[in-house]
Design a protein around this motif. Structure first.
Motif, PDB file in Angstrom:
ATOM      1  N   GLY A 124      -8.488  13.353  15.020  1.00  0.00           N
ATOM      2  CA  GLY A 124      -7.433  12.447  14.380  1.00  0.00           C
ATOM      3  C   GLY A 124      -7.173  11.244  14.824  1.00  0.00           C
ATOM      4  N   LEU A 125      -7.261  11.215  16.463  1.00  0.00           N
ATOM      5  CA  LEU A 125      -6.906  10.022  17.286  1.00  0.00           C
ATOM      6  C   LEU A 125      -8.275   8.881  17.110  1.00  0.00           C
ATOM      7  CD1 LEU A 125      -4.959  11.568  20.380  1.00  0.00           C
ATOM      8  CD2 LEU A 125      -3.970  10.065  18.470  1.00  0.00           C
ATOM      9  N   LEU A 126      -9.574   9.524  17.380  1.00  0.00           N
ATOM     10  CA  LEU A 126     -10.573   8.720  17.480  1.00  0.00           C
ATOM     11  C   LEU A 126     -11.194   8.178  16.274  1.00  0.00           C
ATOM     12  CD1 LEU A 126     -11.991  10.486  20.549  1.00  0.00           C
ATOM     13  CD2 LEU A 126     -10.594   8.476  20.302  1.00  0.00           C
ATOM     14  N   LYS A 127     -10.865   8.960  15.090  1.00  0.00           N
ATOM     15  CA  LYS A 127     -11.957   8.741  13.976  1.00  0.00           C
ATOM     16  C   LYS A 127     -11.561   7.147  13.297  1.00  0.00           C
ATOM     17  CE  LYS A 127     -14.750   9.316  10.313  1.00  0.00           C
ATOM     18  NZ  LYS A 127     -16.037   9.089  10.816  1.00  0.00           N
ATOM     19  N   ILE A 128     -10.507   7.043  13.120  1.00  0.00           N
ATOM     20  CA  ILE A 128      -9.998   5.648  12.487  1.00  0.00           C
ATOM     21  C   ILE A 128     -10.617   4.388  13.356  1.00  0.00           C
ATOM     22  CG2 ILE A 128      -8.145   3.991  12.007  1.00  0.00           C
ATOM     23  CD1 ILE A 128      -6.555   6.682  10.805  1.00  0.00           C
ATOM     24  N   PRO A 129     -10.277   4.486  14.661  1.00  0.00           N
ATOM     25  CA  PRO A 129     -10.810   3.198  15.802  1.00  0.00           C
ATOM     26  C   PRO A 129     -12.341   3.493  15.513  1.00  0.00           C
ATOM     27  CG  PRO A 129      -9.047   4.423  16.878  1.00  0.00           C
ATOM     28  CD  PRO A 129      -9.500   5.254  15.617  1.00  0.00           C
ATOM     29  N   MET A 130     -13.229   4.457  15.484  1.00  0.00           N
ATOM     30  CA  MET A 130     -14.507   4.572  15.313  1.00  0.00           C
ATOM     31  C   MET A 130     -14.920   3.887  14.065  1.00  0.00           C
ATOM     32  SD  MET A 130     -16.767   7.997  15.276  1.00  0.00           S
ATOM     33  CE  MET A 130     -18.599   7.879  14.224  1.00  0.00           C
ATOM     34  N   GLN A 131     -14.384   4.267  12.962  1.00  0.00           N
ATOM     35  CA  GLN A 131     -14.692   3.741  11.587  1.00  0.00           C
ATOM     36  C   GLN A 131     -14.607   2.282  11.615  1.00  0.00           C
ATOM     37  OE1 GLN A 131     -16.134   5.901   9.251  1.00  0.00           O
ATOM     38  NE2 GLN A 131     -16.817   3.924   8.520  1.00  0.00           N
ATOM     39  N   PHE A 132     -13.203   1.898  12.097  1.00  0.00           N
ATOM     40  CA  PHE A 132     -12.951   0.448  12.296  1.00  0.00           C
ATOM     41  C   PHE A 132     -14.148  -0.411  12.897  1.00  0.00           C
ATOM     42  CE2 PHE A 132     -11.154  -3.183  14.315  1.00  0.00           C
ATOM     43  CZ  PHE A 132     -10.419  -3.803  13.123  1.00  0.00           C
ATOM     44  N   CYS A 133     -14.459   0.266  14.083  1.00  0.00           N
ATOM     45  CA  CYS A 133     -15.595  -0.491  14.737  1.00  0.00           C
ATOM     46  C   CYS A 133     -17.084  -0.654  14.054  1.00  0.00           C
ATOM     47  CB  CYS A 133     -15.769   0.209  16.076  1.00  0.00           C
ATOM     48  SG  CYS A 133     -14.296   0.004  17.232  1.00  0.00           S
ATOM     49  N   ILE A 134     -17.305   0.421  13.399  1.00  0.00           N
ATOM     50  CA  ILE A 134     -18.519   0.300  12.411  1.00  0.00           C
ATOM     51  C   ILE A 134     -18.417  -0.462  11.518  1.00  0.00           C
ATOM     52  CG2 ILE A 134     -19.945   1.822  11.013  1.00  0.00           C
ATOM     53  CD1 ILE A 134     -19.364   4.249  12.630  1.00  0.00           C
ATOM     54  N   LEU A 135     -17.328  -0.598  10.703  1.00  0.00           N
ATOM     55  CA  LEU A 135     -16.996  -1.726   9.663  1.00  0.00           C
ATOM     56  C   LEU A 135     -16.997  -3.125  10.233  1.00  0.00           C
ATOM     57  CD1 LEU A 135     -14.365   0.211   7.637  1.00  0.00           C
ATOM     58  CD2 LEU A 135     -16.653  -0.604   6.752  1.00  0.00           C
ATOM     59  N   LEU A 136     -16.457  -3.258  11.478  1.00  0.00           N
ATOM     60  CA  LEU A 136     -16.352  -4.545  12.161  1.00  0.00           C
ATOM     61  C   LEU A 136     -17.721  -5.084  12.683  1.00  0.00           C
ATOM     62  CD1 LEU A 136     -14.690  -6.775  13.288  1.00  0.00           C
ATOM     63  CD2 LEU A 136     -14.520  -5.398  15.812  1.00  0.00           C
ATOM     64  N   ILE A 137     -18.674  -4.231  12.776  1.00  0.00           N
ATOM     65  CA  ILE A 137     -20.056  -4.801  13.062  1.00  0.00           C
ATOM     66  C   ILE A 137     -20.606  -5.027  11.572  1.00  0.00           C
ATOM     67  CG2 ILE A 137     -22.312  -3.670  13.640  1.00  0.00           C
ATOM     68  CD1 ILE A 137     -21.075  -1.725  15.484  1.00  0.00           C
ATOM     69  N   GLY A 138     -20.323  -4.491  10.652  1.00  0.00           N
ATOM     70  CA  GLY A 138     -20.914  -5.089   9.310  1.00  0.00           C
ATOM     71  C   GLY A 138     -20.300  -6.319   9.136  1.00  0.00           C
ATOM     72  N   VAL A 139     -19.054  -6.787   9.470  1.00  0.00           N
ATOM     73  CA  VAL A 139     -18.380  -8.020   9.291  1.00  0.00           C
ATOM     74  C   VAL A 139     -19.215  -8.885  10.163  1.00  0.00           C
ATOM     75  CG1 VAL A 139     -16.021  -9.346   9.535  1.00  0.00           C
ATOM     76  CG2 VAL A 139     -16.145  -7.087   8.480  1.00  0.00           C
ATOM     77  N   LEU A 140     -19.326  -8.796  11.261  1.00  0.00           N
ATOM     78  CA  LEU A 140     -20.075  -9.463  12.380  1.00  0.00           C
ATOM     79  C   LEU A 140     -21.384  -9.927  11.769  1.00  0.00           C
ATOM     80  CD1 LEU A 140     -18.692  -8.167  15.709  1.00  0.00           C
ATOM     81  CD2 LEU A 140     -17.991 -10.290  14.659  1.00  0.00           C
ATOM     82  N   VAL A 141     -22.208  -8.900  11.166  1.00  0.00           N
ATOM     83  CA  VAL A 141     -23.343  -9.326  10.557  1.00  0.00           C
ATOM     84  C   VAL A 141     -23.112 -10.239   9.521  1.00  0.00           C
ATOM     85  CG1 VAL A 141     -25.208  -8.342   9.139  1.00  0.00           C
ATOM     86  CG2 VAL A 141     -24.453  -7.223  11.179  1.00  0.00           C
ATOM     87  N   PHE A 142     -22.122 -10.114   8.828  1.00  0.00           N
ATOM     88  CA  PHE A 142     -21.759 -11.247   7.580  1.00  0.00           C
ATOM     89  C   PHE A 142     -21.713 -12.599   8.334  1.00  0.00           C
ATOM     90  CE2 PHE A 142     -18.617 -13.672   5.620  1.00  0.00           C
ATOM     91  CZ  PHE A 142     -19.149 -13.923   4.230  1.00  0.00           C
TER      92      PHE A 142
END
Length: 566
Positions: free
Chosen positions: A275-293
């Motif tokens: 519960g504590l780690l999942k949201i930060p992990m998903q945020f970082c994965i999405l952030l990588i997609g934004v940086l690719v953009f």
């Protein structure tokens, strides 16, 4: 891929498989095969739970989703921490005290055999199909890299997972998942750093996020209450809560993970860690997609990210039309780069009027580029009516292949394989658990021996592996794989959760009422979905609430009828 990439990929996968086989040696009974003798510590449980949820689809589709539509998908997980708390208070102690192999055994004790059988059946259908989608995701990668038949790669990848899961059961799954998640976390950190390094020298992380924000890609929070909007704070907290509660509380692929904990405390700590780690992990994965953009604002992106379909188009009668569109695309992207540089300079100078003007110019350029892309897609469809025209799942893969150094490409592809292996192995193990305990031992051979149970657990793991591979062969028609899996889950999870909520909290309702309530609710959910009346996350809320209300009404009507007949 280079030789070095192949060496990294093969060695990483070989390490995982051999480690799983080694750790699962000496299994002699169904308790060891399905529950790992309930001996794992909390951090092991937590990483196993995370690995089960974080499939290859997460690492393929999430960056592509962020590239196309921004960070809003992260809101999908906002209900997760609350769901973990409810599970720790309610579900975990009940399942541990009853010493069940599957969540559905409890339903027979509470209701009857029909309700247990129906819930197990709903789970088997939903999980079997979604496992097929999870197998398809990495097959997509290897087919794209080698330009070979997708069917061949699907069969190859599915077979590797089926073999070690059939041999080692839940011990092989849990031990490999801990190692998998360690590698995944490390590789994601390296990938994030590298994406920033690939940006122009004067564009750091802060400025990149500023540019992404001006382009509408950092929309992580949306407080509007819109039932037709898939991703808002309210959809995530309410709809996401019901989905996550059902997934972690009633889906055997997750229940089986925390039932391996050595005690109630260890299982609870593992879930809270997730519960504590999942949201930060998903945020970082999405952030990588934004940086690719952002990267592609300074470099020409492909018109279409599925290179296989583009190669077919280039060799077709429409090649000259495509070449003309490609030239237009290159010209427009070069013009857009100039505008982006003006935006960067305006941001540095704090010139708001120029920022506003360049945002409008960028929007105009994007509209023109989207028109060209639409023309290319139309040509692809003309050339091959069966072609896959949704290239969302190829965006991150295309970026990695074209920019990352040798060795790291192999590691990133290994990460996607590892994620697929972890989630697929858990799913196959849960399908075998439910089939063996809730179907075989309950309906077919009630007096089976431990050796027979172990034998049929392995046979049924193999069967579900073959079933899932068959589903994977059709998964290319489902569009964005991340959304497809969650939509599929939402069609069933609300109903299943409703059954468990009635079981836990509505003590006066019997098995007959909840059985018919569940059937009627499932029909209603499919009707709503087919008519596309509401965002799919809300189906979890509707399903759960309808089961509770209908079960209550049916129970009341039954009591009135019995009283009137007396």
């Amino acid at each position: 891929m280079s030789t070095i990439d192949w060496v990294v990929l093969i060695l990483t996968l070989l390490l995982i498989v051999l480690y799983g086989v080694y750790k699962s040696r000496g299994i002699k009974n169904i308790d060891g095969y399905l529950l790992g003798n309930q001996s794992l510590p909390w951090y092991h449980v937590g990483l196993s739970v995370m690995a089960t949820q974080a499939s290859a689809i997460t690492f393929l589709s999430a960056p592509g989703l962020a590239y196309s539509s921004g960070m809003s998908f992260v809101q999908f997980y906002f209900g997760l921490p609350l769901a973990m708390i409810v599970l720790c208070i309610t579900f975990v102690p009940i399942f541990h005290k009853l010493r069940v192999f599957t969540a559905y055994e409890f339903l027979e004790q509470r209701f009857d055999i029909r309700t247990r059988g129906l819930t197990a059946f709903l789970f088997l259908i939903q999980r079997g199909v979604s496992t097929g989608i999870s197998i398809f995701a990495p097959a997509l990668i290897i087919a794209s890299i080698l330009h070979i038949n997708l069917t061949t790669t699907t069969l190859l990848i599915g077979s590797v997972v089926v073999i070690y899961t059939t041999y080692g059961g839940t011990k092989a799954v849990s031990h490999t998942q801990m190692l998998q998640m360690s590698i995944i976390f490390g590789a994601l950190l390296v990938a994030g750093i590298l994406v920033v390094q690939l940006l122009p020298a004067d564009i750091g992380l802060y400025k990149a996020l500023h540019i992404a924000g001006k382009s509408g890609k950092t929309n992580a929070i949306d407080f509007t209450f819109d039932l037709n909007n898939q991703y808002t704070v309210w959809t995530g907290i309410i709809g996401g809560f019901f989905l996550q509660l059902s997934y972690f509380g009633t889906d055997q692929s997750q229940v089986g993970r925390y039932l391996t904990g050595s005690s109630i405390k260890e299982s609870r700590l593992g879930l809270l860690m997730n519960g504590l780690l999942k949201i930060p992990m998903q945020f970082c994965i999405l952030l990588i997609g934004v940086l690719v953009f952002v990267y592609y604002q300074y470099h020409s992106p492909p018109i279409f990210f599925n290179q296989t379909e583009l190669d077919k188009l280039k060799q077709s009668e429409y090649s000259s039309s495509y070449d003309a569109l490609e030239q237009k695309h290159l010209l427009l992207t070069n013009e857009k780069k100039v505008t982006i540089n003006r935006l960067t300079a305006a941001i540095d100078a704090g010139n708001q009027s120029t920022i506003d003007a360049t945002k409008i110019a960028i929007k105009h350029s994007d509209d023109k580029l989207n028109d060209i892309r639409s023309e290319v897609i139309a040509l692809i469809k003309k050339n091959n009516p069966e072609a896959e025209t949704n290239d969302n799942n190829y965006i991150f893969l295309s970026f990695v292949k074209s920019t990352f150094p040798k060795g790291l490409i192999g590691l990133l592809i290994a990460v996607i394989f590892l994620a697929s292996m972890g989630s697929t192995a858990s799913a196959l193990n849960s399908l075998a658990s439910t089939s063996t305990v809730d179907i075989y031992k309950r309906f077919i051979n009630k007096n089976s021996t431990e050796q027979q149970d172990l034998f049929w657990s392995r046979i049924l793991t193999l069967f579900w592996g073959i079933f899932s591979i068959a589903i994977a062969l059709f998964a290319s028609k489902l569009g964005n794989l991340l959304e497809a899996v969650n939509i599929l889950g939402s069609l069933f999870y609300g109903t299943i959760l409703g059954i468990f909520i009635v079981a836990f909290y509505m003590k006066k309702i019997g098995g007959k009422a909840v059985f018919y309530a569940a059937i009627l609710t499932e029909v209603f959910i499919f009707v709503i979905w087919k008519m596309d009346l509401i965002a799919f996350l809300w189906l979890n809320v509707i399903g759960c609430v309808f089961v509770m209300l209908l079960a209550f009404l049916i129970e009341m009507l039954g009591r009135k009828k019995s009283h009137s007949s007396e």
